[in-house]
Design an enzyme around this catalytic site. Sequence first.
Site, PDB file in Angstrom:
ATOM      1  N   ARG A  57      -6.538 -10.752  39.540  1.00  0.00           N
ATOM      2  CA  ARG A  57      -5.988  -9.414  39.260  1.00  0.00           C
ATOM      3  C   ARG A  57      -4.675  -9.534  38.483  1.00  0.00           C
ATOM      4  O   ARG A  57      -4.404  -8.768  37.574  1.00  0.00           O
ATOM      5  CB  ARG A  57      -5.733  -8.658  40.556  1.00  0.00           C
ATOM      6  CG  ARG A  57      -6.900  -8.487  41.502  1.00  0.00           C
ATOM      7  CD  ARG A  57      -7.937  -7.497  41.029  1.00  0.00           C
ATOM      8  NE  ARG A  57      -8.728  -7.987  39.919  1.00  0.00           N
ATOM      9  CZ  ARG A  57      -9.622  -8.987  39.992  1.00  0.00           C
ATOM     10  NH1 ARG A  57      -9.824  -9.627  41.129  1.00  0.00           N
ATOM     11  NH2 ARG A  57     -10.317  -9.354  38.928  1.00  0.00           N
ATOM     12  N   ASN A  90      -1.337   2.487  41.952  1.00  0.00           N
ATOM     13  CA  ASN A  90      -1.769   1.296  41.220  1.00  0.00           C
ATOM     14  C   ASN A  90      -0.885   0.098  41.557  1.00  0.00           C
ATOM     15  O   ASN A  90       0.295   0.247  41.866  1.00  0.00           O
ATOM     16  CB  ASN A  90      -1.734   1.565  39.716  1.00  0.00           C
ATOM     17  CG  ASN A  90      -2.701   2.668  39.311  1.00  0.00           C
ATOM     18  OD1 ASN A  90      -3.670   2.946  40.008  1.00  0.00           O
ATOM     19  ND2 ASN A  90      -2.429   3.309  38.184  1.00  0.00           N
ATOM     20  N   HIS A 107       1.372   1.190  47.041  1.00  0.00           N
ATOM     21  CA  HIS A 107       0.396   0.184  47.460  1.00  0.00           C
ATOM     22  C   HIS A 107       0.800  -1.230  47.056  1.00  0.00           C
ATOM     23  O   HIS A 107      -0.008  -2.151  47.108  1.00  0.00           O
ATOM     24  CB  HIS A 107      -0.991   0.517  46.892  1.00  0.00           C
ATOM     25  CG  HIS A 107      -1.611   1.726  47.521  1.00  0.00           C
ATOM     26  ND1 HIS A 107      -2.628   2.437  46.939  1.00  0.00           N
ATOM     27  CD2 HIS A 107      -1.324   2.363  48.688  1.00  0.00           C
ATOM     28  CE1 HIS A 107      -2.954   3.452  47.720  1.00  0.00           C
ATOM     29  NE2 HIS A 107      -2.171   3.426  48.779  1.00  0.00           N
TER      30      HIS A 107
END
Length: 229
Positions: A57, A90, A107
């Site tokens: 990621r 995000n 988050h």
Amino acid sequence: MSGGIFILSGAGLSAESGLKTFRAEDGLWEEHRVEDVATPEAFARDPALVQRFYNERRAAVAAAQPNAAHEALAQLQAAYDAPVHLVTQNIDDLLERAGAAVVIHMHGDVTLALCADCGHRWRAPVEMAVGEQCPACDAAAARPDIVWFGEIPYHMDRIQAALEDSDLFVAIGTSGNVYPAAGFRQLAQQLGIKTLELNLDTSGAAFDEVRTGPASKVVPAWVAEVLAH
């Protein structure tokens, strides 16, 4: 209220930058079950898999570029004559790279590492290894600085204060139906704050106004309207 604007952004903001949305229709995230890569239990059970997943990621975020929607929001925050609170679900840093000065990551942020022992945060290496040491306390307890399922989102008090400081609530690229984000919309309505949804498709949630289309189109158009007044 100060005339400020509270903006909650979700995966739809970064989708046009090539970052996949979190909740795929098949329940998988980048071909993995969420339960296997995005929970504290998953990290305890298979830390190598979880670290590898977030290394991927992190690489994807590094390769992505901010799109016109990120740039418009950064411009709005810089040019508007009242506070613009950018709150994002995000885990990328595209708003900051577009020039936004202050972004609240509820988050977490995949570009950061977190020590599970002492809470220290630092810039994550491109490849984070299992058992990586914390530079502050030397514990072999480094993990991605991500809020996993079952954990409490970051900055909730700060987010509520920002919402109460605003006259407009805007949800961009997020359904507005999933908690805690759904609670922000409901609180805004209870406070008499106008609500606006900017989304690829309508979420069906109860907003005062809804505009649909790609974020790179609808967000800059809306920002231009706001700054023209």
